[in-house]
Motif scaffolding. Sequence first.
Motif, PDB file in Angstrom:
ATOM      1  N   GLY A 131      -8.043  66.469 -20.567  1.00 25.91           N
ATOM      2  CA  GLY A 131      -7.075  65.479 -20.105  1.00 25.91           C
ATOM      3  C   GLY A 131      -6.502  64.654 -21.234  1.00 25.91           C
ATOM      4  O   GLY A 131      -5.312  64.334 -21.248  1.00 25.91           O
ATOM      5  N   ASN A 132      -7.337  64.305 -22.208  1.00 22.07           N
ATOM      6  CA  ASN A 132      -6.859  63.525 -23.343  1.00 22.07           C
ATOM      7  C   ASN A 132      -5.919  64.343 -24.211  1.00 22.07           C
ATOM      8  O   ASN A 132      -4.901  63.836 -24.702  1.00 22.07           O
ATOM      9  N   GLY A 133      -6.234  65.615 -24.412  1.00 26.14           N
ATOM     10  CA  GLY A 133      -5.373  66.470 -25.224  1.00 26.14           C
ATOM     11  C   GLY A 133      -4.002  66.686 -24.600  1.00 26.14           C
ATOM     12  O   GLY A 133      -2.989  66.740 -25.305  1.00 26.14           O
ATOM     13  N   LEU A 134      -3.966  66.792 -23.265  1.00 28.76           N
ATOM     14  CA  LEU A 134      -2.691  66.995 -22.563  1.00 28.76           C
ATOM     15  C   LEU A 134      -1.960  65.697 -22.278  1.00 28.76           C
ATOM     16  O   LEU A 134      -0.812  65.715 -21.853  1.00 28.76           O
ATOM     17  N   GLN A 135      -2.650  64.576 -22.457  1.00 29.23           N
ATOM     18  CA  GLN A 135      -2.145  63.262 -22.051  1.00 29.23           C
ATOM     19  C   GLN A 135      -1.940  63.248 -20.533  1.00 29.23           C
ATOM     20  O   GLN A 135      -0.876  62.908 -20.029  1.00 29.23           O
ATOM     21  N   TRP A 136      -2.981  63.620 -19.806  1.00 29.14           N
ATOM     22  CA  TRP A 136      -2.929  63.659 -18.346  1.00 29.14           C
ATOM     23  C   TRP A 136      -2.703  62.254 -17.797  1.00 29.14           C
ATOM     24  O   TRP A 136      -1.826  62.042 -16.971  1.00 29.14           O
ATOM     25  N   ASN A 137      -3.519  61.288 -18.193  1.00 24.96           N
ATOM     26  CA  ASN A 137      -3.318  59.866 -17.908  1.00 24.96           C
ATOM     27  C   ASN A 137      -3.108  59.613 -16.412  1.00 24.96           C
ATOM     28  O   ASN A 137      -2.040  59.174 -15.966  1.00 24.96           O
ATOM     29  N   PHE A 138      -4.151  59.852 -15.636  1.00 26.78           N
ATOM     30  CA  PHE A 138      -4.079  59.654 -14.190  1.00 26.78           C
ATOM     31  C   PHE A 138      -3.832  58.193 -13.827  1.00 26.78           C
ATOM     32  O   PHE A 138      -3.176  57.896 -12.820  1.00 26.78           O
ATOM     33  N   ASP A 139      -4.344  57.270 -14.633  1.00 24.66           N
ATOM     34  CA  ASP A 139      -4.171  55.846 -14.333  1.00 24.66           C
ATOM     35  C   ASP A 139      -2.694  55.464 -14.259  1.00 24.66           C
ATOM     36  O   ASP A 139      -2.292  54.661 -13.409  1.00 24.66           O
ATOM     37  N   ALA A 140      -1.876  56.029 -15.148  1.00 23.77           N
ATOM     38  CA  ALA A 140      -0.441  55.730 -15.129  1.00 23.77           C
ATOM     39  C   ALA A 140       0.194  56.225 -13.845  1.00 23.77           C
ATOM     40  O   ALA A 140       1.055  55.555 -13.253  1.00 23.77           O
ATOM     41  N   ALA A 141      -0.202  57.404 -13.394  1.00 19.74           N
ATOM     42  CA  ALA A 141       0.337  57.941 -12.139  1.00 19.74           C
ATOM     43  C   ALA A 141      -0.097  57.086 -10.951  1.00 19.74           C
ATOM     44  O   ALA A 141       0.698  56.824 -10.035  1.00 19.74           O
ATOM     45  N   TRP A 142      -1.333  56.635 -10.959  1.00 18.11           N
ATOM     46  CA  TRP A 142      -1.848  55.813  -9.858  1.00 18.11           C
ATOM     47  C   TRP A 142      -1.130  54.464  -9.801  1.00 18.11           C
ATOM     48  O   TRP A 142      -0.751  54.008  -8.724  1.00 18.11           O
ATOM     49  N   ARG A 143      -0.935  53.849 -10.976  1.00 20.56           N
ATOM     50  CA  ARG A 143      -0.274  52.541 -11.007  1.00 20.56           C
ATOM     51  C   ARG A 143       1.180  52.631 -10.564  1.00 20.56           C
ATOM     52  O   ARG A 143       1.703  51.674  -9.965  1.00 20.56           O
ATOM     53  N   ASN A 144       1.840  53.733 -10.875  1.00 20.34           N
ATOM     54  CA  ASN A 144       3.271  53.861 -10.601  1.00 20.34           C
ATOM     55  C   ASN A 144       3.585  54.770  -9.427  1.00 20.34           C
ATOM     56  O   ASN A 144       4.737  55.183  -9.255  1.00 20.34           O
ATOM     57  N   ALA A 145       2.584  55.075  -8.614  1.00 17.93           N
ATOM     58  CA  ALA A 145       2.792  56.004  -7.497  1.00 17.93           C
ATOM     59  C   ALA A 145       3.879  55.504  -6.546  1.00 17.93           C
ATOM     60  O   ALA A 145       4.655  56.302  -6.001  1.00 17.93           O
ATOM     61  N   TYR A 146       3.947  54.200  -6.359  1.00 13.68           N
ATOM     62  CA  TYR A 146       4.939  53.647  -5.426  1.00 13.68           C
ATOM     63  C   TYR A 146       6.365  53.879  -5.915  1.00 13.68           C
ATOM     64  O   TYR A 146       7.321  53.815  -5.122  1.00 13.68           O
ATOM     65  N   LYS A 147       6.539  54.145  -7.195  1.00 17.89           N
ATOM     66  CA  LYS A 147       7.863  54.479  -7.729  1.00 17.89           C
ATOM     67  C   LYS A 147       8.039  55.979  -7.920  1.00 17.89           C
ATOM     68  O   LYS A 147       9.129  56.507  -7.706  1.00 17.89           O
ATOM     69  N   LEU A 148       6.976  56.661  -8.302  1.00 19.72           N
ATOM     70  CA  LEU A 148       7.070  58.087  -8.606  1.00 19.72           C
ATOM     71  C   LEU A 148       7.309  58.934  -7.362  1.00 19.72           C
ATOM     72  O   LEU A 148       8.109  59.880  -7.388  1.00 19.72           O
ATOM     73  N   ILE A 149       6.622  58.619  -6.277  1.00 20.13           N
ATOM     74  CA  ILE A 149       6.796  59.399  -5.046  1.00 20.13           C
ATOM     75  C   ILE A 149       8.229  59.295  -4.529  1.00 20.13           C
ATOM     76  O   ILE A 149       8.847  60.323  -4.197  1.00 20.13           O
ATOM     77  N   PRO A 150       8.834  58.098  -4.432  1.00 20.63           N
ATOM     78  CA  PRO A 150      10.244  58.035  -4.021  1.00 20.63           C
ATOM     79  C   PRO A 150      11.173  58.784  -4.973  1.00 20.63           C
ATOM     80  O   PRO A 150      12.163  59.382  -4.523  1.00 20.63           O
ATOM     81  N   ILE A 151      10.891  58.772  -6.271  1.00 21.26           N
ATOM     82  CA  ILE A 151      11.730  59.528  -7.206  1.00 21.26           C
ATOM     83  C   ILE A 151      11.709  61.005  -6.853  1.00 21.26           C
ATOM     84  O   ILE A 151      12.752  61.675  -6.820  1.00 21.26           O
ATOM     85  N   GLY A 152      10.520  61.530  -6.559  1.00 21.94           N
ATOM     86  CA  GLY A 152      10.412  62.933  -6.184  1.00 21.94           C
ATOM     87  C   GLY A 152      11.118  63.247  -4.875  1.00 21.94           C
ATOM     88  O   GLY A 152      11.819  64.259  -4.765  1.00 21.94           O
ATOM     89  N   LEU A 153      10.941  62.380  -3.886  1.00 22.49           N
ATOM     90  CA  LEU A 153      11.569  62.610  -2.588  1.00 22.49           C
ATOM     91  C   LEU A 153      13.085  62.530  -2.685  1.00 22.49           C
ATOM     92  O   LEU A 153      13.803  63.399  -2.146  1.00 22.49           O
ATOM     93  N   ILE A 154      13.591  61.514  -3.355  1.00 27.08           N
ATOM     94  CA  ILE A 154      15.043  61.351  -3.483  1.00 27.08           C
ATOM     95  C   ILE A 154      15.646  62.521  -4.258  1.00 27.08           C
ATOM     96  O   ILE A 154      16.702  63.058  -3.878  1.00 27.08           O
ATOM     97  N   THR A 155      14.976  62.925  -5.319  1.00 30.82           N
ATOM     98  CA  THR A 155      15.468  64.073  -6.089  1.00 30.82           C
ATOM     99  C   THR A 155      15.487  65.328  -5.237  1.00 30.82           C
ATOM    100  O   THR A 155      16.453  66.109  -5.271  1.00 30.82           O
ATOM    101  N   GLY A 156      14.443  65.525  -4.442  1.00 22.05           N
ATOM    102  CA  GLY A 156      14.385  66.703  -3.583  1.00 22.05           C
ATOM    103  C   GLY A 156      15.493  66.728  -2.548  1.00 22.05           C
ATOM    104  O   GLY A 156      16.154  67.763  -2.362  1.00 22.05           O
ATOM    105  N   PHE A 157      15.728  65.615  -1.879  1.00 21.88           N
ATOM    106  CA  PHE A 157      16.791  65.573  -0.871  1.00 21.88           C
ATOM    107  C   PHE A 157      18.167  65.723  -1.522  1.00 21.88           C
ATOM    108  O   PHE A 157      19.064  66.371  -0.968  1.00 21.88           O
TER     109      PHE A 157
END
Length: 320
Positions: A131-157
Amino acid sequence: MNHPSTPPVPNDLSREYSQAPSADAPPPSLPVRITDGPAIVIPAPPPSNAAGPGVPARVPHLGHAILFVSFAGLTLVLSQSILLGLSHIGQKAAASAMHPKLLVAAMAISYLLTLTTSYFFFPLLWLRSFGNGLQWNFDAAWRNAYKLIPIGLITGFAVQGISSLIPVPKSIPMDNFFRTPSDVWLVTAFGTLLGPLFEEVAFRGFLLPAFAIAYDWLSLPKTPAARERWHNTTGLTVASLIFSAIVSSIFFALLHAEQLAHAWAALFVLFCVSLILTLVRIRTRSVASSTLVHAAYNFSVFLTLFIATGGYQHLERMTR
């Protein structure tokens, strides 16, 4: 004639280290001259070949990416061959090779085997966790999930709306995955969970930094100072990231070319989607973040299909 045991020293250096440092005083990084004025301490950068812990190597580089992709391709071919041999023989083999459940099962086996093997193998090369080598950084995804999920949905639609306006062949290989409700449910689970995870690890985890590292290395001035700076830093230039984003997005679109019957308009849309995913990964420094956006994007596609077909019960309603 008397010969001194030590050579004479210049007057301006005669008082160097003339006073023993106190027990509480930290040792200087470089020799410090004690003069009438204030002492100047210049910290020395670690040499590029210093033993022990230091600046971590740049990973994953192009060799690591090629190894990852090659292993994934090999396991995919082997899993398809094994499943095909176990399920059908003789004249039915050619038709069975295109069966949606067989293809999805082969991809799932290949993806899981590649990710699992990589999780244990690459840390041995990188001297750090996967995870460190790939820069997985799950904490960043968890903190920003409220913004990331809408970005994915809006892009998909938005992509679905654009896709309805661009020319697509009447029949494409992707249609074979939407013949029965069970096939669609299987593709939905695969496309929402495992597919985004593997593709983001491959494209945003391996290929993106690999192409950027290669670009910076090839553009590096051939001077000792430049090479020393290369070994003492890990940052990537903006130019390398732009180059890598474009090249990796081209490969991302080409990965789906056969499914879309090489419809170049649709592939260009996927190219743009890949650029969005790359931007998310770079801005958040997290492959987990781009994976979450990718999963939300795919979910929006299946959600639209689910609603349009009455819960996958009326697949004849599917239109492009």
